[in-house]
Design an enzyme around this catalytic site. Structure first.
Site, mmCIF file in Angstrom:
data_model
loop_
_atom_site.group_PDB
_atom_site.id
_atom_site.type_symbol
_atom_site.label_atom_id
_atom_site.label_comp_id
_atom_site.label_asym_id
_atom_site.label_seq_id
_atom_site.Cartn_x
_atom_site.Cartn_y
_atom_site.Cartn_z
ATOM 1 N N GLU A 198 -1.978 -7.154 7.798
ATOM 2 C CA GLU A 198 -0.647 -7.048 8.393
ATOM 3 C C GLU A 198 -0.602 -7.743 9.754
ATOM 4 O OE1 GLU A 198 2.408 -7.152 8.386
ATOM 5 O OE2 GLU A 198 3.004 -5.161 7.663
ATOM 6 N N HIS A 214 0.826 -1.208 0.000
ATOM 7 C CA HIS A 214 0.000 0.000 0.000
ATOM 8 C C HIS A 214 0.864 1.265 0.000
ATOM 9 C CE1 HIS A 214 1.049 0.806 4.200
ATOM 10 N NE2 HIS A 214 0.902 -0.499 4.399
#
Length: 417
Positions: free
Chosen positions: A298, A222
């Site tokens: 994550e 990202h």
């Protein structure tokens, strides 16, 4: 019109002597290696080997797209000047090779450029691999080639800033260069996803066993958040930050690059906000939907969320030492790398099954991407600390039907420059 760069080289150990050539076709828009060719050709001169490398490179480019514009880059002044029409071709061994090169691809679509040898490392390494194979009584095989990996590492080492002791960028580049010198079993060759059935492969091109098209994961980290430049732990157990202005600009750039490449067929994202925002920016360019996969989130860094490494070292020194020493250790209230690996592996298996033979963009985070790369290479858990992944960087792994995987790209940020 697509644009290709062909880099070619040839060499002879004796001139004349045992000779070989190498050629690589690169997508001019993305920098991606599309095809490699190399061959041991027996006893020949340097110039003959260079011409044969040119012919092989042009054949590979023509096979990929007969309508493409091709820019040839070689460190042979002789070949470049002769093929550009500025020097006459007098040697009888080179006349038929030059004529063949002129016929392979429409001359109006081919341009030539001389480059110094240090900028032609990929093709040079392929030529030397071919000569080494010939010395062993074998032909060159892409499955044993490390040419692209070696060339990338050499460029990174040459371009890396010296930096003070502990500089992360310079240190990572030196590590990549050292790894390239010591790992002979890496197979990073880029195999084209589709080759016209009617086109004969170029001489010296050795395709892998026909296992069907792989499931290819294009791994996109990202874009930046406010926590990224401060290097703070930002996992799935924290504040779930949005992209910053810089991160949104990065997402737009990577979206444009992927749209130009045109190979992504589906998009899957981590459910965290920064990934979804990045994924939807790309999806808007490509006209695709975004599917969520919880396995791509994550690591949960527990009590360390939002802290810098230095702050963690001050507040949780014993836990940090244990975490750095073992993948089974977790931050207080968080998740271990071993647990993340199990979660990511399960997601990988689901996605390779769902997207068999297709190219899918996975928008995710540092730890999941590093884990996929580590597992593809069969590297130990401590390798997670030896990879660098920039915000909005692109990596790629291909998964074949026999269970093998091939790392094709790591931490590419060329689209951000």
């Amino acid at each position: 019109m697509r644009e290709f760069i062909v880099e070619a080289d040839g060499g002879s150990r004796g001139n004349p002597g045992p000779a070989g050539y190498g050629a690589v076709v690169i997508d001019a828009a993305t920098g991606e290696t599309l095809m490699e060719a190399a061959e041991y050709i027996g006893v020949a001169t340097n110039n003959v080997a260079e011409y044969k490398g040119l012919v092989a490179g042009l054949k590979a480019a023509h096979q990929l797209d007969p309508a493409a514009a091709v820019h040839v880059r070689m460190d042979s002044k002789l070949v470049v000047e002769q093929m550009s029409g500025r020097w006459k071709i007098k040697h009888p061994d080179m006349k038929p090779l030059a004529a063949e090169a002129a016929r392979v691809h429409p001359a109006s679509q081919v341009t030539y450029e001389w480059i110094p040898r240090e900028k032609n490392k990929h093709a040079d390494r392929l030529a030397n691999e071919a000569m080494d194979a010939g010395k062993r009584g074998e032909q060159w095989s892409p499955s044993a080639s490390t040419a692209e990996f070696d060339a990338r590492a050499a460029r990174s080492a040459a371009e890396a800033p010296a930096g003070p002791p502990g500089d992360a960028v310079a240190g990572a580049a030196r590590a990549r260069a050292a790894l390239a010198a010591g790992v002979a079993s890496v197979s990073p060759e880029a195999v084209p996803e589709a080759v016209p059935d009617a086109a004969a492969p170029p001489v010296g091109w050795a395709a892998p066993a026909d296992l069907g098209a792989p499931a290819t994961f294009v791994l996109l980290r990202h874009g930046e958040t406010a926590l990224t430049p401060e290097k703070r732990f930002s996992g799935s157990g924290g504040s779930d930050p949005s992209l910053s202005d810089v991160g949104r600009a990065q997402a737009e750039r990577v979206a444009a690059a992927l749209a130009a490449r045109g190979t992504v067929q589906a998009i899957v994202s981590s459910p965290l906000k920064r990934c979804q925002e990045t994924a939807h920016t790309v999806a808007a360019r490509l006209g695709l939907d975004v599917h969520l996969e919880d396995g791509l989130r994550e690591t949960d860094f527990g009590a360390w969320e939002g802290l810098t490494f230095g702050e963690v070292r001050e507040r949780h020194p014993e836990e940090l030492t244990a975490w750095l020493a073992s993948p089974k250790a977790a931050p207080p209230g968080g998740e271990s790398f071993a647990a993340v690996s199990r979660r990511v592996s399960a997601a990988r298996d689901r996605l390779t099954s769902a997207y068999a033979g297709r190219t899918v963009l996975l928008v995710t985070h540092v730890t999941p991407i590093k884990t996929l790369v580590r597992l593809a290479l069969g590297a130990p858990p401590e390798s997670l600390f030896r990879m660098e992944l920039s915000a909005a960087s692109v990596s790629a792994v291909a998964y074949y039907a026999d269970g093998n995987a091939s790392l094709r790209l790591l931490n590419d940020t060329s689209h951000l420059r």
